[in-house]
Design a protein around this motif. Structure first.
Motif, PDB file in Angstrom:
ATOM      1  N   LEU A  10      12.887   6.674   2.328  1.00  0.00           N
ATOM      2  CA  LEU A  10      11.571   7.261   2.907  1.00  0.00           C
ATOM      3  C   LEU A  10      10.651   6.029   3.401  1.00  0.00           C
ATOM      4  O   LEU A  10      10.090   5.195   2.869  1.00  0.00           O
ATOM      5  CB  LEU A  10      11.017   7.691   1.567  1.00  0.00           C
ATOM      6  CG  LEU A  10      11.471   8.658   0.698  1.00  0.00           C
ATOM      7  CD1 LEU A  10      10.656   8.821  -0.538  1.00  0.00           C
ATOM      8  CD2 LEU A  10      11.767  10.103   1.551  1.00  0.00           C
ATOM      9  N   SER A  11      10.662   6.266   4.694  1.00  0.00           N
ATOM     10  CA  SER A  11      10.177   5.243   5.460  1.00  0.00           C
ATOM     11  C   SER A  11       8.798   5.380   6.060  1.00  0.00           C
ATOM     12  O   SER A  11       7.969   4.686   6.628  1.00  0.00           O
ATOM     13  CB  SER A  11      11.052   4.818   6.938  1.00  0.00           C
ATOM     14  OG  SER A  11      10.977   6.120   7.677  1.00  0.00           O
ATOM     15  N   GLU A  12       8.260   6.697   5.490  1.00  0.00           N
ATOM     16  CA  GLU A  12       6.783   6.987   6.044  1.00  0.00           C
ATOM     17  C   GLU A  12       5.744   6.028   5.163  1.00  0.00           C
ATOM     18  O   GLU A  12       5.971   5.741   4.233  1.00  0.00           O
ATOM     19  CB  GLU A  12       6.457   8.773   5.518  1.00  0.00           C
ATOM     20  CG  GLU A  12       7.218   9.602   6.145  1.00  0.00           C
ATOM     21  CD  GLU A  12       7.014   9.874   8.065  1.00  0.00           C
ATOM     22  OE1 GLU A  12       5.818   9.322   8.212  1.00  0.00           O
ATOM     23  OE2 GLU A  12       7.960   9.900   8.520  1.00  0.00           O
ATOM     24  N   ARG A  13       4.618   5.938   5.996  1.00  0.00           N
ATOM     25  CA  ARG A  13       3.637   5.055   5.799  1.00  0.00           C
ATOM     26  C   ARG A  13       3.240   5.242   4.463  1.00  0.00           C
ATOM     27  O   ARG A  13       3.047   4.337   3.312  1.00  0.00           O
ATOM     28  CB  ARG A  13       2.519   4.864   6.903  1.00  0.00           C
ATOM     29  CG  ARG A  13       1.486   4.033   6.318  1.00  0.00           C
ATOM     30  CD  ARG A  13       0.594   3.843   7.554  1.00  0.00           C
ATOM     31  NE  ARG A  13      -0.678   3.073   7.269  1.00  0.00           N
ATOM     32  CZ  ARG A  13      -1.798   3.516   6.651  1.00  0.00           C
ATOM     33  NH1 ARG A  13      -1.751   4.879   6.511  1.00  0.00           N
ATOM     34  NH2 ARG A  13      -2.949   2.706   6.592  1.00  0.00           N
ATOM     35  N   GLU A  14       3.132   6.513   4.048  1.00  0.00           N
ATOM     36  CA  GLU A  14       2.551   6.831   2.717  1.00  0.00           C
ATOM     37  C   GLU A  14       3.465   6.647   1.722  1.00  0.00           C
ATOM     38  O   GLU A  14       3.101   6.248   0.427  1.00  0.00           O
ATOM     39  CB  GLU A  14       2.110   8.484   2.678  1.00  0.00           C
ATOM     40  CG  GLU A  14       3.115   9.438   3.023  1.00  0.00           C
ATOM     41  CD  GLU A  14       3.054   9.882   4.655  1.00  0.00           C
ATOM     42  OE1 GLU A  14       3.593  10.658   4.806  1.00  0.00           O
ATOM     43  OE2 GLU A  14       2.712   8.777   5.419  1.00  0.00           O
ATOM     44  N   ASN A  15       4.910   6.758   2.056  1.00  0.00           N
ATOM     45  CA  ASN A  15       5.610   6.498   0.954  1.00  0.00           C
ATOM     46  C   ASN A  15       5.682   4.956   0.292  1.00  0.00           C
ATOM     47  O   ASN A  15       5.703   4.643  -0.517  1.00  0.00           O
ATOM     48  CB  ASN A  15       7.183   6.759   1.329  1.00  0.00           C
ATOM     49  CG  ASN A  15       7.313   8.226   1.770  1.00  0.00           C
ATOM     50  OD1 ASN A  15       7.741   8.671   2.717  1.00  0.00           O
ATOM     51  ND2 ASN A  15       6.892   9.115   0.748  1.00  0.00           N
ATOM     52  N   VAL A  16       5.440   4.187   1.582  1.00  0.00           N
ATOM     53  CA  VAL A  16       5.476   2.622   1.308  1.00  0.00           C
ATOM     54  C   VAL A  16       4.182   2.370   0.290  1.00  0.00           C
ATOM     55  O   VAL A  16       4.460   1.744  -0.402  1.00  0.00           O
ATOM     56  CB  VAL A  16       5.623   1.931   2.786  1.00  0.00           C
ATOM     57  CG1 VAL A  16       5.310   0.403   2.350  1.00  0.00           C
ATOM     58  CG2 VAL A  16       6.534   2.253   3.438  1.00  0.00           C
ATOM     59  N   ILE A  17       3.087   3.000   0.910  1.00  0.00           N
ATOM     60  CA  ILE A  17       1.820   2.716  -0.065  1.00  0.00           C
ATOM     61  C   ILE A  17       1.950   3.119  -1.240  1.00  0.00           C
ATOM     62  O   ILE A  17       1.582   2.486  -2.338  1.00  0.00           O
ATOM     63  CB  ILE A  17       0.564   3.488   0.872  1.00  0.00           C
ATOM     64  CG1 ILE A  17       0.590   2.787   2.119  1.00  0.00           C
ATOM     65  CG2 ILE A  17      -0.490   3.350   0.125  1.00  0.00           C
ATOM     66  CD1 ILE A  17      -0.639   3.433   3.155  1.00  0.00           C
ATOM     67  N   SER A  18       2.546   4.338  -1.552  1.00  0.00           N
ATOM     68  CA  SER A  18       2.724   4.686  -2.838  1.00  0.00           C
ATOM     69  C   SER A  18       3.376   3.954  -3.726  1.00  0.00           C
ATOM     70  O   SER A  18       3.371   3.683  -4.832  1.00  0.00           O
ATOM     71  CB  SER A  18       3.438   6.082  -2.693  1.00  0.00           C
ATOM     72  OG  SER A  18       3.661   6.823  -4.236  1.00  0.00           O
ATOM     73  N   GLY A  19       4.678   3.420  -3.088  1.00  0.00           N
ATOM     74  CA  GLY A  19       5.368   2.395  -3.806  1.00  0.00           C
ATOM     75  C   GLY A  19       4.824   1.124  -4.334  1.00  0.00           C
ATOM     76  O   GLY A  19       4.851   0.831  -5.327  1.00  0.00           O
ATOM     77  N   LEU A  20       3.762   0.679  -3.335  1.00  0.00           N
ATOM     78  CA  LEU A  20       3.178  -0.604  -3.691  1.00  0.00           C
ATOM     79  C   LEU A  20       2.135  -0.262  -4.690  1.00  0.00           C
ATOM     80  O   LEU A  20       1.830  -1.090  -5.399  1.00  0.00           O
ATOM     81  CB  LEU A  20       2.643  -1.337  -2.165  1.00  0.00           C
ATOM     82  CG  LEU A  20       3.679  -1.622  -1.301  1.00  0.00           C
ATOM     83  CD1 LEU A  20       3.076  -2.085  -0.113  1.00  0.00           C
ATOM     84  CD2 LEU A  20       4.487  -2.679  -2.022  1.00  0.00           C
ATOM     85  N   GLU A  21       1.673   0.763  -4.716  1.00  0.00           N
ATOM     86  CA  GLU A  21       0.432   1.413  -5.421  1.00  0.00           C
ATOM     87  C   GLU A  21       0.768   1.495  -6.997  1.00  0.00           C
ATOM     88  O   GLU A  21       0.247   1.211  -8.017  1.00  0.00           O
ATOM     89  CB  GLU A  21      -0.176   2.490  -5.144  1.00  0.00           C
ATOM     90  CG  GLU A  21      -1.353   2.222  -3.825  1.00  0.00           C
ATOM     91  CD  GLU A  21      -1.708   3.524  -3.479  1.00  0.00           C
ATOM     92  OE1 GLU A  21      -1.672   4.710  -3.867  1.00  0.00           O
ATOM     93  OE2 GLU A  21      -3.057   3.638  -2.773  1.00  0.00           O
ATOM     94  N   ALA A  22       2.342   1.562  -7.016  1.00  0.00           N
ATOM     95  CA  ALA A  22       3.129   1.752  -8.447  1.00  0.00           C
ATOM     96  C   ALA A  22       3.180   0.551  -9.068  1.00  0.00           C
ATOM     97  O   ALA A  22       3.673   0.399 -10.275  1.00  0.00           O
ATOM     98  CB  ALA A  22       4.314   2.519  -8.095  1.00  0.00           C
ATOM     99  N   GLY A  23       2.962  -0.737  -8.124  1.00  0.00           N
ATOM    100  CA  GLY A  23       2.805  -1.880  -8.684  1.00  0.00           C
ATOM    101  C   GLY A  23       4.219  -2.708  -8.306  1.00  0.00           C
ATOM    102  O   GLY A  23       4.440  -3.806  -8.755  1.00  0.00           O
TER     103      GLY A  23
END
Length: 306
Positions: free
Chosen positions: A143-156
């Motif tokens: 999943l390369s969409e920007r929101e997917n990356v942000i979601s992963g980083l927000e998960a810690g």
């Protein structure tokens, strides 16, 4: 004059094989072996002798937990990462969650899209728990969409790598995270470092180390302060405290407490306000000789040379 010794000789003989003789002496009370006085030791908690607590951590491979449901990808990563790490692989997030709690890995590599518990949700659970927030996690995803990356980083997650990826890039990312962890360990234990110099990747890790230091300084002069007291005041089990301190500082609870005490003793000695005996009691050592032994082992010089 030759001293006479009580004893007896026995022998046995077998035809064509020869004879054997045995000489025995009774053990006298004054001939018993007397062991040297034992230097005072600190008891190592049972958790500190469990698998994973290596006698020579510098020689042991870092443990890497791999969560990947795709068989080909899992086997490829396991084979190649095993050259540098001790790899434990699982096929879904639920297994990864359980295994992370059981083995306290040095780092987790996890796919995001997996059956059952997905990687980012597993990451969020581990990173939101004091017992496991210290474990670095790299998420892998298509999943390369920007929101997917942000979601992963927000998960810690400590890092987020998009598939397909260059394996050499993954290796460098892993190495960088582990080197950053080593820098954290060195900074935390350095008597010259200030709290502001410590670069925490998790707020929970910062809260944990802040609390451990607060408790140790609070009990600094208490020679009866035990690991059980320490864990009770932290509100955590001995195993959890051991795992977290070992990961963040590379020290067992006993050793970590001793180092903090010795660092403080050095500051007190440099001030020239107290004698060695006074300082030893001020930092929780009831025996000044044992204090001097520990001090010299830690700093390479005796307290009197500071």
């Amino acid at each position: 004059m030759v001293k006479q010794l009580d004893g007896k000789i026995t022998f046995s003989s077998t035809q064509h094989e020869g004879s054997s003789f045995m000489i025995t002496f009774p053990l006298k009370a004054d001939s018993a072996v007397i062991s040297e006085p034992e230097i005072r030791k600190e008891t190592v908690p049972a958790a500190e002798t469990t698998p994973g607590a290596q006698d020579s951590p510098s020689l042991a491979k870092n443990v890497l937990l791999l969560a990947e449901d795709d068989t080909d990808m899992r086997e490829y990563l396991t084979e190649n990462l095993s050259k540098e790490y001790e790899v434990v692989s699982v096929t879904d997030g639920e297994q990864a969650l359980k295994m992370a709690r059981d083995i306290n890995p040095d780092i987790i590599i996890s796919d995001v899209i997996m059956p059952g518990l997905e990687g980012d949700k597993m990451c969020r659970i581990l990173k939101s728990s004091m017992e496991t927030s210290h474990i670095p996690i790299i998420l892998l995803t298509a999943l390369s969409e920007r929101e997917n990356v942000i979601s992963g980083l927000e998960a810690g997650a400590n890092d987020y790598i998009i598939k397909p990826f260059d394996f050499s890039v993954l290796k460098v990312r892993i190495r960088n995270i582990l080197q950053s962890r080593q820098h954290l360990r060195e900074t935390v234990l350095s008597p010259e470092s200030s709290p502001g110099e410590v670069d925490y990747t998790s707020q929970l890790d910062k809260e944990f180390l802040d609390r451990t230091l607060e408790i140790i300084h609070q009990e600094l002069s208490n020679p009866e302060f035990s690991i059980n007291d320490f864990c009770r005041m932290l509100g955590m089990s001995r195993t959890s405290v051991y795992n977290k301190l070992k990961t963040l500082t590379d020290q067992s609870p006993n050793d970590f407490i001793r180092i903090i005490r010795l660092n403080r003793s050095k500051e007190l000695l440099i001030s020239r306000k107290y004698t060695i005996g006074e300082v030893s009691f001020m930092v929780g050592f009831s025996d000044p000789k044992y204090f001097s032994t520990c001090f010299k082992k830690q700093f390479g010089i005796s307290p009197s040379k500071v």
